[in-house]
Design an enzyme around this catalytic site. Structure first.
Site, PDB file in Angstrom:
ATOM      1  N   HIS A   1       1.630  -7.135  17.585  1.00 28.96           N
ATOM      2  CA  HIS A   1       0.753  -8.298  17.749  1.00 28.96           C
ATOM      3  C   HIS A   1      -0.055  -8.143  19.026  1.00 28.96           C
ATOM      4  O   HIS A   1       0.455  -7.677  20.030  1.00 28.96           O
ATOM      5  CB  HIS A   1       1.564  -9.590  17.884  1.00 28.96           C
ATOM      6  CG  HIS A   1       2.592  -9.768  16.831  1.00 28.96           C
ATOM      7  ND1 HIS A   1       3.866  -9.264  16.948  1.00 28.96           N
ATOM      8  CD2 HIS A   1       2.536 -10.378  15.636  1.00 28.96           C
ATOM      9  CE1 HIS A   1       4.551  -9.577  15.861  1.00 28.96           C
ATOM     10  NE2 HIS A   1       3.773 -10.244  15.043  1.00 28.96           N
TER      11      HIS A   1
ATOM     12  N   LYS B   1       0.829  -1.206   0.000  1.00 33.38           N
ATOM     13  CA  LYS B   1       0.000   0.000   0.000  1.00 33.38           C
ATOM     14  C   LYS B   1       0.866   1.259   0.000  1.00 33.38           C
ATOM     15  O   LYS B   1       0.549   2.236  -0.679  1.00 33.38           O
ATOM     16  CB  LYS B   1      -0.946  -0.005   1.200  1.00 33.38           C
ATOM     17  CG  LYS B   1      -2.014  -1.083   1.093  1.00 33.38           C
ATOM     18  CD  LYS B   1      -2.810  -1.205   2.372  1.00 33.38           C
ATOM     19  CE  LYS B   1      -3.811  -2.352   2.273  1.00 33.38           C
ATOM     20  NZ  LYS B   1      -4.528  -2.564   3.553  1.00 33.38           N
TER      21      LYS B   1
END
Length: 115
Positions: free
Chosen positions: A101, A59
């Site tokens: 995470h 992206k």
């Protein structure tokens, strides 16, 4: 240019359980697979983080995943654990990525510095 992606750990784990090595070959380069195999306990977190990082980098490159495969983007740890980005084998110091995470998710944000 900025990129961001978030993935659910259970979806990455399900794909890995279902497809095994084929999934690894699609998502990770050989060098990344070596790191993955060393991280037995946290392997799914690593895999999900790399998946998100590669989506994020695509992206920030403004290409998406068209014309570039997951294994064309490498996100490798350097000393201290910070990720370093390579695209088609070429180190890209102009692209920074951060991976995080949680219990259920992995997220990555990347930025490509302009000239």
């Amino acid at each position: 240019m900025l990129g961001c992606d978030i993935v659910e750990l259970y979806r990455i784990k399900a794909a890995y359980v279902r497809f095994g090595q084929r999934f690894l070959d699609k998502i990770l380069s050989e060098r990344e697979q070596a790191v993955f195999h060393k991280r037995n306990k946290n392997g799914i977190n690593f895999l999900a983080g790399r998946f998100a990082a590669k989506e994020s980098v695509s992206k920030s490159l403004k290409t998406g995943m068209r014309g570039i495969g997951f294994s064309d983007i490498e996100v490798l740890p350097v000393r201290g654990g910070a990720p370093e980005v390579y695209v088609k084998g070429v180190k890209r110091p102009d692209i920074e990525v951060s991976i995080s995470h949680g219990k259920d998710y992995a997220i990555a944000v990347s930025m490509m510095r302009q000239g």
